[in-house]
Design a protein around this motif. Structure first.
Motif, PDB file in Angstrom:
ATOM      1  N   UNK A  46      51.768 -99.721  21.334  1.00 57.24           N
ATOM      2  CA  UNK A  46      50.666-100.239  20.435  1.00 57.24           C
ATOM      3  C   UNK A  46      50.633-101.606  20.101  1.00 57.24           C
ATOM      4  N   UNK A  47      52.174-101.973  19.406  1.00 55.96           N
ATOM      5  CA  UNK A  47      52.507-102.632  18.556  1.00 55.96           C
ATOM      6  C   UNK A  47      52.971-104.110  19.603  1.00 55.96           C
ATOM      7  N   UNK A  48      53.000-104.302  20.674  1.00 57.93           N
ATOM      8  CA  UNK A  48      53.819-105.522  21.901  1.00 57.93           C
ATOM      9  C   UNK A  48      51.962-105.727  22.046  1.00 57.93           C
ATOM     10  N   UNK A  49      51.736-104.320  22.269  1.00 62.83           N
ATOM     11  CA  UNK A  49      49.701-104.480  22.689  1.00 62.83           C
ATOM     12  C   UNK A  49      48.982-105.916  22.155  1.00 62.83           C
ATOM     13  N   UNK A  50      49.088-105.645  21.064  1.00 68.22           N
ATOM     14  CA  UNK A  50      48.830-105.531  19.381  1.00 68.22           C
ATOM     15  C   UNK A  50      48.883-107.799  19.285  1.00 68.22           C
ATOM     16  N   UNK A  51      50.646-107.390  19.760  1.00 68.03           N
ATOM     17  CA  UNK A  51      51.326-109.015  20.067  1.00 68.03           C
ATOM     18  C   UNK A  51      50.117-109.903  20.731  1.00 68.03           C
ATOM     19  N   UNK A  52      50.421-108.733  21.960  1.00 63.66           N
ATOM     20  CA  UNK A  52      49.522-109.771  23.060  1.00 63.66           C
ATOM     21  C   UNK A  52      47.682-109.990  22.814  1.00 63.66           C
ATOM     22  N   UNK A  53      47.051-109.364  21.740  1.00 60.71           N
ATOM     23  CA  UNK A  53      46.310-109.941  21.855  1.00 60.71           C
ATOM     24  C   UNK A  53      46.296-111.288  20.183  1.00 60.71           C
ATOM     25  N   UNK A  54      46.695-110.891  19.257  1.00 59.58           N
ATOM     26  CA  UNK A  54      46.480-112.263  18.450  1.00 59.58           C
ATOM     27  C   UNK A  54      47.029-113.060  19.500  1.00 59.58           C
ATOM     28  N   UNK A  55      48.546-112.439  20.410  1.00 61.71           N
ATOM     29  CA  UNK A  55      48.485-114.500  21.054  1.00 61.71           C
ATOM     30  C   UNK A  55      47.415-115.072  22.343  1.00 61.71           C
ATOM     31  N   UNK A  56      46.314-114.024  22.636  1.00 60.16           N
ATOM     32  CA  UNK A  56      45.318-114.253  23.304  1.00 60.16           C
ATOM     33  C   UNK A  56      44.169-115.000  23.060  1.00 60.16           C
ATOM     34  N   UNK A  57      44.118-114.284  21.069  1.00 59.12           N
ATOM     35  CA  UNK A  57      43.873-115.185  20.640  1.00 59.12           C
ATOM     36  C   UNK A  57      43.595-116.523  20.243  1.00 59.12           C
ATOM     37  N   UNK A  58      44.924-116.844  19.933  1.00 56.24           N
ATOM     38  CA  UNK A  58      45.381-117.881  19.764  1.00 56.24           C
ATOM     39  C   UNK A  58      45.520-119.015  20.912  1.00 56.24           C
ATOM     40  N   UNK A  59      45.701-117.912  22.099  1.00 60.03           N
ATOM     41  CA  UNK A  59      45.354-119.429  23.866  1.00 60.03           C
ATOM     42  C   UNK A  59      43.874-119.778  23.322  1.00 60.03           C
ATOM     43  N   UNK A  60      42.859-118.892  23.155  1.00 59.27           N
ATOM     44  CA  UNK A  60      41.543-118.845  23.468  1.00 59.27           C
ATOM     45  C   UNK A  60      41.431-119.633  22.773  1.00 59.27           C
TER      46      UNK A  60
END
Length: 128
Positions: A46-60
């Motif tokens: 879940x921590x790894x997924x949360x990091x991906x969500x934050x990075x995805x938000x930054x990419x957008x």
């Protein structure tokens, strides 16, 4: 940079889980290391997924919000809430399985609830 903290936290959780697994392998009569490895190794992704969500938000934000259905921060909020729901379901199932294991009862219902939580955790990935 928030994503880096979350990744490190996930890595530490994984290390604790695998250390508990090794300890459990050396002493298979002790239920505590087994429970520790189960809990930590279920929570760590879940921590790894949360990091991906934050990075995805930054990419957008970088590529352009006009190409996204939602505002960038909403992806992080929605997916983290979905992860929290899955963790709660997994914790309920894990608790039931642990209680059943301590009383030598069947652990199948608790295991099935944990699997439902894992399936819920995987389901948001199908919609992105």
């Amino acid at each position: 940079m928030r994503w880096l903290f979350v990744l490190v936290l996930g890595g530490i959780t994984e290390i604790i889980g695998y250390a508990a697994r090794i300890y459990s392998w050396n002493d298979d009569t002790n239920l505590n290391p087994f429970l520790a490895q189960t809990v930590t190794l279920i929570i760590a992704p879940s921590f790894f997924s949360a990091a991906l969500y934050v990075v995805f938000s930054q990419i957008i934000k970088i590529v352009g919000p006009q190409y996204s259905i939602l505002r960038p921060n909403w992806y992080t909020i929605i997916f983290i809430i979905a992860d929290l729901i899955s963790l709660i379901v997994q914790a309920v199932g894990g608790g039931q399985a642990a209680i059943a294991a301590e009383t030598n009862a069947g652990t199948t219902p608790g295991t099935n609830i944990m699997i439902a939580g894992i399936c819920w955790q995987c389901s948001p990935c199908q919609f992105t």
